[in-house]
Design an enzyme around this catalytic site. Structure first.
Site: not given
Lengths: 342, 319
Positions: B35, B260, B269
């Site tokens: 996700r 990002c 992440n």
């Protein structure tokens, strides 16, 4: 280039936040360093030993012109770094990148308050270094027999004997010697390395007169767990103030390992501008931890380093442009726009 | 090198005599790659690839895999196939597959598609909330309370996220007290867990400690998770500090998927492989098979035609 890069300007507050984090425009200490770090039990001050020009470049594929090396070192000298490892007096047959060691040594500007140690694997290299004007040298031991054999073609004991010759001459000439112990957290040939062995080799180097022992996670396999165990063993033999950590980021563990070390009181950390220097044992993987990323973390912890992060980033930008490569520093990546550096 | 890598990969708690005095014995790894990861990847991924990714992740031993987001495809085209993904995946017993539900409409769609757990996203920054979902923090919490009531009625657990906990791309510095306030509100509303997100990766062990100290006064540490971004390379160090303070739930993204959006070209992440490698080395039990995780990372990176952001994968795969 004293202004904030345009990549940041899309977001005023982000820029403001980064300015705080990076202390752009401020040459020295962050706000309230002593209070913050003291409250957390961490050292107030950490010495950063910059190994980019030697360890970094030695592990880069592209041979760098002498002028470029000199300019890199001169730029690094202006960042506030107090120790910059500049070159290696080793046979150019083995390490072509360092063939111009004399020219580099003689060509750099020597800033007051900055040390410029050089590698000297044996007495011959030591004399050559002194003749070229070196005032500090380093010797490289290992905690693994196989690594010692493969790297310098002799046993640990034989290498110690060579270093003792260097240390003796150095002592006579009042030249400080820094000792490195490679494979402190693992060896590419032997696998696990027992902490007691690291302690034993460290003790030998310290006893022969090395003022500082830099414990190297040569292949970056260490984690906070193994770092803690290794340091506990070494700290039984060597005073904390004489210890440094030299972490590789090959498995992304470097900053976590460094944090563990400083939580245990270690106050000297080796790093390489722009994370120069891949890992010769894991093709395509990274090697040295990036100086920029280390300083960013230490700044955030309120620990004083005396180093201006922004100027280090500029030096990193310079050498990456010269090497035509992307920086390995995440701080630099985030702070400049993708690909092209300004 | 192969032997060493194999050793590193097979590390387990029984062999390592690590002092666990300062670390949790077990850490729950919440996988957000399908996700959060994919949502921040440029290429839109076919449904079949998403399903295969989630199925492979299910085989690694991960206990929680955030599968998709029931948000309007107009806003998030990558997640347009949420119903198909939810219905297509092989749900392993013992594994949770939470989905994002920004409002009641999304919640109902999620439940209709078979979701058994949902997540809601708050933020500790007013400006970020305004820019992201076009309302104030207070208004966003009102929207969430609708979801909470419906979830409670349906016995569906809700996980709460707080974004910008260590800094905001618009407001800059974020007060730890504000993070604590928003976390407390979401926890009181009924979220079983609060995931504290360093959305722009700007935090350091110093700011992480300060923030957690404030939040832990309002929310029990057992209900806290950290969601660190590695944009400035600080993620694992920040996670280490969180673990030392008793946090035992950590979010991560396979192969470090997800850039990002606030720092062009920078990473986002933290990579699950690198996290698990560190936890293994600390002797902390995760139940995750690192080799299978790395294989999954290889799969999705090939599908996305991109290099992995996981350093463990980069190092170990070049054997």
């Amino acid at each position: 280039m004293g202004t904030v890069p345009s990549a940041l300007k899309h977001c005023l507050s982000h820029q403001h936040l980064l300015k705080e984090q990076l202390w752009i425009g401020e040459p020295t200490a962050p706000p309230h360093p002593a209070q913050e770090s003291q409250a957390s039990g961490l050292p107030e001050y950490i010495k950063i030993v910059e190994v980019g020009p030697r360890d970094g470049l030695q592990n880069e594929k592209v041979i760098v012109p002498t002028d470029t090396k000199i300019e890199l070192i001169n730029r690094l000298s202006k960042t506030g770094l107090s120790a910059i490892e500049v070159t290696s007096f080793v046979s150019s047959k083995w390490v072509p990148q360092m063939a111009d060691h004399k020219e580099v040594m003689r060509g750099i500007e020597r800033y007051p308050g900055v040390q410029y140690p050089v590698l000297t694997p044996n007495l011959k290299g030591f004399h050559s270094a002194i003749a070229a004007g070196a005032t500090e040298v380093s010797v490289f031991g290992a905690a693994s027999e196989s690594f010692s054999k493969m790297n310098i073609n002799c046993s640990i004991e034989e290498s110690i004997e060579k270093f003792e010759e260097v240390a003796k001459s150095a002592r006579n000439m009042n030249i400080p010697v820094r000792g490195y112990v490679s494979c402190a957290l693992g060896c590419p040939y032997e696998g696990d390395v027992i902490p007691a062995k690291v302690a034993e080799v460290s003790k030998r180097l310290y006893s022969m007169g090395c003022y500082e022992i830099s414990l190297g996670d040569t292949i970056g396999v260490g984690t906070p767990g193994s770092m803690k165990r290794m340091l506990e063993a070494v700290m039984k033999e060597i005073p904390l103030s004489a210890l440094a950590v030299h972490c590789h980021d090959t498995y992304g563990q470097a900053l976590a390992n460094i944090l563990t070390a400083i939580q245990m009181g270690v106050a000297v950390v080796d790093s390489s501008v722009a994370g120069l220097g891949g890992c010769p044992y894991a093709k395509g993987a990274t090697g040295n931890v990036a100086t920029e990323d280390v300083i960013y973390m230490l700044n955030g912890l309120g620990i004083n380093t005396g180093v201006n992060l922004y100027t280090v980033m500029e030096a990193g930008n310079f050498i990456c442009t010269a090497l035509n490569k992307k920086t390995n520093s995440k701080v630099a990546q985030a702070s400049f726009s993708t690909g092209t550096m300004k | 090198m192969p032997r060493l890598a194999a050793e590193a990969l097979s590390r387990d708690t029984t062999r390592r005599q690590v002092s666990t005095a300062t670390f949790p014995q077990r850490v729950k790894v919440v996988e957000v790659g399908p996700r959060d990861g994919l949502q921040n990847e440029k290429s839109v991924v076919p449904t079949s690839v998403k399903i295969r990714l989630i199925d492979m992740l299910s085989e690694t031993g991960l206990p929680v895999i955030e599968a998709t987001s029931f948000v309007s495809p107009r806003w998030v085209p990558q997640m347009a196939d949420h119903a198909e993904v939810m219905q297509g995946i092989n749900k392993l017993p013992g594994v949770s597959y939470p989905v994002l539900t920004p409002n009641l409409k999304g919640f109902h769609a999620a439940v209709a598609a078979g979701a058994n757990e949902v997540s809601i996203f708050g933020a500790a920054s007013e400006l970020f909330t305004k820019k992201n979902i076009n309302c104030s923090i207070e208004e966003s919490l009102e929207r969430f309370s609708e979801v909470m009531s419906a979830a409670k009625a349906a016995s569906i657990p809700v996980r709460g996220y707080v974004s910008c906990v260590l800094g905001c791309p618009y407001e800059g510095k974020i007060a730890a007290a504000k993070v604590a306030e928003v976390s407390k509100k979401m926890y009181s509303m009924g979220c079983y867990e609060i995931s504290l997100g360093d959305t722009i990766g700007i935090g350091t062990p110093g700011s992480m400690k300060e923030m957690l100290t404030a939040v832990m006064k309002e929310v029990p540490v057992g209900a806290l998770a950290v969601h660190c971004h590695d944009t400035y390379g600080q993620a694992l160090a920040n996670i280490l500090v969180a673990l030392q303070m008793g946090v035992s739930v950590v979010d991560a993204s396979v192969a470090g998927l997800g850039g990002c959006p606030y720092a062009q070209g920078a990473s986002g992440n933290v990579a699950t492989e690198d996290l698990v490698y560190m936890l293994n080395g600390l002797g902390i039990h995760t139940g995750v098979d690192l080799q299978k995780l790395m294989d999954t990372g290889t799969f999705i990176c090939n599908a996305l035609n991109r290099r992995t952001n996981s350093k463990v994968s980069q190092a170990a795969c070049r054997l």
